[in-house]
Design a protein around this motif. Structure first.
Motif, PDB file in Angstrom:
ATOM      1  N   THR A 118     -42.491  66.313  32.830  1.00 26.80           N
ATOM      2  CA  THR A 118     -42.116  65.645  31.818  1.00 26.80           C
ATOM      3  C   THR A 118     -42.955  64.871  30.930  1.00 26.80           C
ATOM      4  O   THR A 118     -42.969  65.206  29.808  1.00 26.80           O
ATOM      5  N   ILE A 119     -44.090  64.489  31.697  1.00 25.39           N
ATOM      6  CA  ILE A 119     -45.074  63.751  30.822  1.00 25.39           C
ATOM      7  C   ILE A 119     -45.989  64.610  30.328  1.00 25.39           C
ATOM      8  O   ILE A 119     -46.426  64.209  29.209  1.00 25.39           O
ATOM      9  N   ALA A 120     -46.025  65.849  30.867  1.00 19.91           N
ATOM     10  CA  ALA A 120     -47.078  66.835  30.182  1.00 19.91           C
ATOM     11  C   ALA A 120     -46.601  66.924  28.735  1.00 19.91           C
ATOM     12  O   ALA A 120     -47.470  67.381  28.095  1.00 19.91           O
ATOM     13  N   GLN A 121     -45.311  66.975  28.213  1.00 17.23           N
ATOM     14  CA  GLN A 121     -44.839  67.225  26.837  1.00 17.23           C
ATOM     15  C   GLN A 121     -45.818  66.010  26.013  1.00 17.23           C
ATOM     16  O   GLN A 121     -46.015  66.183  24.716  1.00 17.23           O
TER      17      GLN A 121
ATOM     18  N   PHE B 253     -53.959  74.117  24.639  1.00 12.41           N
ATOM     19  CA  PHE B 253     -55.274  73.134  25.217  1.00 12.41           C
ATOM     20  C   PHE B 253     -55.781  72.650  23.725  1.00 12.41           C
ATOM     21  O   PHE B 253     -55.920  73.712  23.072  1.00 12.41           O
ATOM     22  N   LYS B 254     -55.936  71.415  23.497  1.00 15.09           N
ATOM     23  CA  LYS B 254     -56.612  70.916  22.269  1.00 15.09           C
ATOM     24  C   LYS B 254     -57.598  69.635  22.556  1.00 15.09           C
ATOM     25  O   LYS B 254     -57.368  68.963  23.585  1.00 15.09           O
ATOM     26  N   PHE B 255     -58.558  69.225  21.418  1.00 18.96           N
ATOM     27  CA  PHE B 255     -59.031  68.201  21.368  1.00 18.96           C
ATOM     28  C   PHE B 255     -58.177  67.060  21.156  1.00 18.96           C
ATOM     29  O   PHE B 255     -57.257  67.206  20.143  1.00 18.96           O
ATOM     30  N   CYS B 256     -58.117  65.756  21.519  1.00 16.18           N
ATOM     31  CA  CYS B 256     -57.491  64.832  21.122  1.00 16.18           C
ATOM     32  C   CYS B 256     -57.992  64.020  19.974  1.00 16.18           C
ATOM     33  O   CYS B 256     -59.010  63.353  19.950  1.00 16.18           O
ATOM     34  N   ASN B 257     -57.284  64.339  18.807  1.00 12.84           N
ATOM     35  CA  ASN B 257     -57.922  63.747  17.580  1.00 12.84           C
ATOM     36  C   ASN B 257     -57.608  62.179  17.531  1.00 12.84           C
ATOM     37  O   ASN B 257     -58.274  61.307  16.992  1.00 12.84           O
ATOM     38  N   ASN B 258     -56.398  61.794  18.314  1.00 20.89           N
ATOM     39  CA  ASN B 258     -55.888  60.563  18.228  1.00 20.89           C
ATOM     40  C   ASN B 258     -55.814  60.099  19.603  1.00 20.89           C
ATOM     41  O   ASN B 258     -54.845  60.034  20.154  1.00 20.89           O
TER      42      ASN B 258
ATOM     43  N   LEU C  61     -48.634  69.639  26.038  1.00 21.78           N
ATOM     44  CA  LEU C  61     -49.184  70.934  26.942  1.00 21.78           C
ATOM     45  C   LEU C  61     -47.938  71.616  27.125  1.00 21.78           C
ATOM     46  O   LEU C  61     -46.969  71.242  27.320  1.00 21.78           O
ATOM     47  N   LYS C  62     -48.176  73.137  27.123  1.00 24.53           N
ATOM     48  CA  LYS C  62     -46.929  73.977  27.206  1.00 24.53           C
ATOM     49  C   LYS C  62     -47.232  74.492  28.669  1.00 24.53           C
ATOM     50  O   LYS C  62     -48.000  75.114  29.193  1.00 24.53           O
TER      51      LYS C  62
ATOM     52  N   GLY D  71     -57.469  67.559  29.997  1.00 30.63           N
ATOM     53  CA  GLY D  71     -58.574  66.834  30.841  1.00 30.63           C
ATOM     54  C   GLY D  71     -57.891  65.613  30.942  1.00 30.63           C
ATOM     55  O   GLY D  71     -57.876  65.020  32.058  1.00 30.63           O
ATOM     56  N   ILE D  72     -57.398  64.893  29.987  1.00 33.87           N
ATOM     57  CA  ILE D  72     -56.933  63.498  30.059  1.00 33.87           C
ATOM     58  C   ILE D  72     -55.516  63.748  31.033  1.00 33.87           C
ATOM     59  O   ILE D  72     -55.163  62.815  31.814  1.00 33.87           O
ATOM     60  N   PHE D  73     -54.654  64.673  31.091  1.00 31.44           N
ATOM     61  CA  PHE D  73     -53.612  64.895  31.756  1.00 31.44           C
ATOM     62  C   PHE D  73     -53.979  65.225  33.160  1.00 31.44           C
ATOM     63  O   PHE D  73     -53.285  64.621  34.239  1.00 31.44           O
TER      64      PHE D  73
END
Length: 306
Positions: free
Chosen positions: A290-293, A192-197, A297-298, A227-229
């Motif tokens: 598939t889209i999780a990649q 999990f991380k913040f989206c810089n881009n 996200l792991k 969150g976006i996923f």
């Protein structure tokens, strides 16, 4: 016991013949009664599933009691046991009957409970978690419930389990021609991380408007990949033509555990047909896994919740 020189020889022969004829009469009378009851039961089979169920239950119960009664009658007749002696021994006899017919008595009470509450009926689609059984109810009697599994195998479950075990009845879903998907994906929290881009996610059609609206109303909003996923998964289900829009559609977090964070997908397909349902469910998770990649996200594992 029998001697030709015995003066009572003819009387003894007559008594033996009398006893034999009595037993034969009792057996034939018993068979006649059972056939008559069965005829009445079969005559009412075509009326209604509930009536058939009702008649079948009492037919089995009455047949057992009838056989037991005639066995006792023959026994008392042969051994010349008087009615007063029967009454005196009624207490111990009742205890013996309860021990012998314990399962039948429990089954009798269970069937009455099932009939009154209607927790299951013939042709209901049910799931029994205790035995990991899912299938269609084909027969209900005093001792067991016959279930036809979806692989066409047959399972007989003790009737008393239906008042002591958790039973899930999917019949209402089948009537509506829908079936629930309730499955979660387990994610590694370290991914999990913040989206810089955030701009790259604006190119994804399903969540483009969501991101733009959040930015307009809250400039300080920090987007996270999970969150976006989660929003993407929800919008994907909303736009999926195979998912019922009349029922609940939900993508939510479950309780975090030592392995990661479970993200649950909860919705209903527009069909209850097994092959179609499994194909729709597989397509949904093929896509999401598939889209999780793309969201970095792991995935640790995927589970089904009942």
């Amino acid at each position: 016991f029998l001697h030709k020189n015995d003066k009572l020889f003819p009387i003894k022969i007559i008594l033996i013949i009398k006893n034999i004829f009595f037993i034969i009469f009792i057996i034939f009378f018993l068979i006649l009664l059972i056939k008559l009851i069965k005829l009445i039961k079969n005559k009412n089979n075509y009326i209604n599933v509930t009536i058939h169920y009702f008649y079948n239950f009492f037919y089995q119960l009455f047949k057992i009691l009838l056989i037991f009664f005639f066995i006792i009658t023959i026994f008392f007749f042969l051994f010349k046991i008087k009615l007063i002696n029967i009454i005196n021994k009624l207490g111990p006899l009742t205890a013996i009957i309860i021990i012998i017919f314990k399962d039948t008595i429990i089954g009798f009470l269970s069937v009455i409970y099932i009939y009154i509450t209607k927790i299951i009926k013939i042709e209901d689609w049910i799931y029994i978690k205790k035995y990991e059984i899912e299938g269609i109810v084909k027969k209900i009697n005093l001792l067991y419930v016959k279930i036809e599994n979806f692989d066409r195998s047959i399972t007989n479950v003790p009737i008393y389990d239906f008042i002591s075990t958790s039973i899930i009845n999917f019949e209402e879903l089948r009537k509506k021609n829908i079936r629930r998907i309730k499955r979660f994906i387990l994610f590694d929290i370290k991914s999990f991380k913040f989206c810089n881009n955030i701009e790259k996610y604006k190119k994804i059609f399903l969540i483009k408007d969501y991101i733009i609206n959040i930015e307009k109303n809250n400039n300080n909003k920090l987007f996270t990949n999970i969150g976006i996923f989660r929003k993407y998964s929800f919008m994907y289900l909303k736009k999926n033509i195979n998912i019922s829009k009349k029922e609940i559609i939900m993508v939510r977090h479950l309780n975090i555990n030592e392995y990661g964070l479970p993200l649950e997908i909860y919705c209903f397909t527009k069909t209850s047909i097994l092959l179609e349902y499994e194909n729709i469910q597989a397509n949904i998770f093929d896509h999401l896994l598939t889209i999780a990649q793309e969201f970095d996200l792991k995935i640790i594992n995927i589970y089904t919740r009942i």
